[in-house]
Design a protein around this motif. Structure first.
Motif, PDB file in Angstrom:
ATOM      1  N   ASN A  28       0.836  -1.181   0.000  1.00  0.00           N
ATOM      2  CA  ASN A  28       0.000   0.000   0.000  1.00  0.00           C
ATOM      3  C   ASN A  28       0.878   1.240   0.000  1.00  0.00           C
ATOM      4  O   ASN A  28       2.051   1.175   0.366  1.00  0.00           O
ATOM      5  CB  ASN A  28      -0.915   0.014   1.226  1.00  0.00           C
ATOM      6  N   ILE A  32      -0.336   0.705   6.690  1.00  0.00           N
ATOM      7  CA  ILE A  32      -1.426  -0.267   6.655  1.00  0.00           C
ATOM      8  C   ILE A  32      -2.125  -0.319   8.009  1.00  0.00           C
ATOM      9  O   ILE A  32      -1.500  -0.522   9.042  1.00  0.00           O
ATOM     10  CB  ILE A  32      -0.904  -1.639   6.233  1.00  0.00           C
ATOM     11  N   ASN A  36      -7.570   0.028   5.710  1.00  0.00           N
ATOM     12  CA  ASN A  36      -7.075  -0.031   4.329  1.00  0.00           C
ATOM     13  C   ASN A  36      -6.295  -1.307   4.021  1.00  0.00           C
ATOM     14  O   ASN A  36      -5.646  -1.397   2.982  1.00  0.00           O
ATOM     15  CB  ASN A  36      -6.222   1.201   4.007  1.00  0.00           C
ATOM     16  N   SER A  39      -7.131  -2.985   0.636  1.00  0.00           N
ATOM     17  CA  SER A  39      -6.932  -2.237  -0.614  1.00  0.00           C
ATOM     18  C   SER A  39      -5.476  -2.388  -1.053  1.00  0.00           C
ATOM     19  O   SER A  39      -4.675  -1.470  -0.947  1.00  0.00           O
ATOM     20  CB  SER A  39      -7.311  -0.768  -0.433  1.00  0.00           C
ATOM     21  N   ASP A  40      -5.156  -3.564  -1.521  1.00  0.00           N
ATOM     22  CA  ASP A  40      -3.804  -3.904  -1.957  1.00  0.00           C
ATOM     23  C   ASP A  40      -3.462  -3.153  -3.240  1.00  0.00           C
ATOM     24  O   ASP A  40      -4.278  -3.080  -4.155  1.00  0.00           O
ATOM     25  CB  ASP A  40      -3.719  -5.410  -2.185  1.00  0.00           C
ATOM     26  N   GLN A  41      -2.263  -2.578  -3.322  1.00  0.00           N
ATOM     27  CA  GLN A  41      -1.819  -1.864  -4.512  1.00  0.00           C
ATOM     28  C   GLN A  41      -0.578  -2.536  -5.067  1.00  0.00           C
ATOM     29  O   GLN A  41       0.235  -3.079  -4.329  1.00  0.00           O
ATOM     30  CB  GLN A  41      -1.530  -0.404  -4.181  1.00  0.00           C
TER      31      GLN A  41
END
Length: 133
Positions: A28, A32, A36, A39-41
């Motif tokens: 992320n 973390i 959130n 909500s892996d980026q």
């Protein structure tokens, strides 16, 4: 009879093969938290912080883990992998199931992160990839 014995031997080999439990690594752009975490980026800008959360497949009994990051490139020897960063972390008593931290990368490319137990450096506990643009 020979076919039955061959079938049993094949079944024993396939069903008892070594399978390693793998954890997960979440990336992320922000620290973390429980809000959130899902909500892996996978894409980050060069020079920005890459926060990660490693979740172990089971309780880790050892005191240290090794986090290794390497870049997938065609210029490096040994199959196109260039080790960028390796760091050992001491696990606290309340961190036996996870580890979180951040790092910064300044070169663009595709990167792979591996987390190992220091007791077994041959088989990673988890593998995750991401891109720096």
């Amino acid at each position: 009879m020979k076919k039955l014995i061959l079938l049993i031997c094949c079944a024993v080999i396939f069903l008892t093969a070594c399978a390693y439990d793998r954890g997960i690594i979440l990336f992320n752009t922000q620290p973390i938290t429980k809000e959130n975490a899902l909500s892996d980026q996978k894409v980050f800008t060069a020079g920005s912080r890459v926060y990660y959360l490693f979740i172990a497949p089971k309780r880790m009994e050892n005191d240290y883990i090794r986090v290794q990051i390497f870049k997938m490139t065609e210029d490096a020897p040994w199959g196109g992998n260039e080790i960028v960063r390796t760091k050992d972390y001491r696990l606290m008593k309340d961190e036996r199931y996870y580890h979180t931290d951040y790092f910064t990368l300044y070169e663009t490319g595709r990167y792979v992160m591996q987390v190992f137990s220091v007791n077994n450096l041959m088989h990673p506990l988890s593998i995750g990839d991401f891109y720096v643009k």
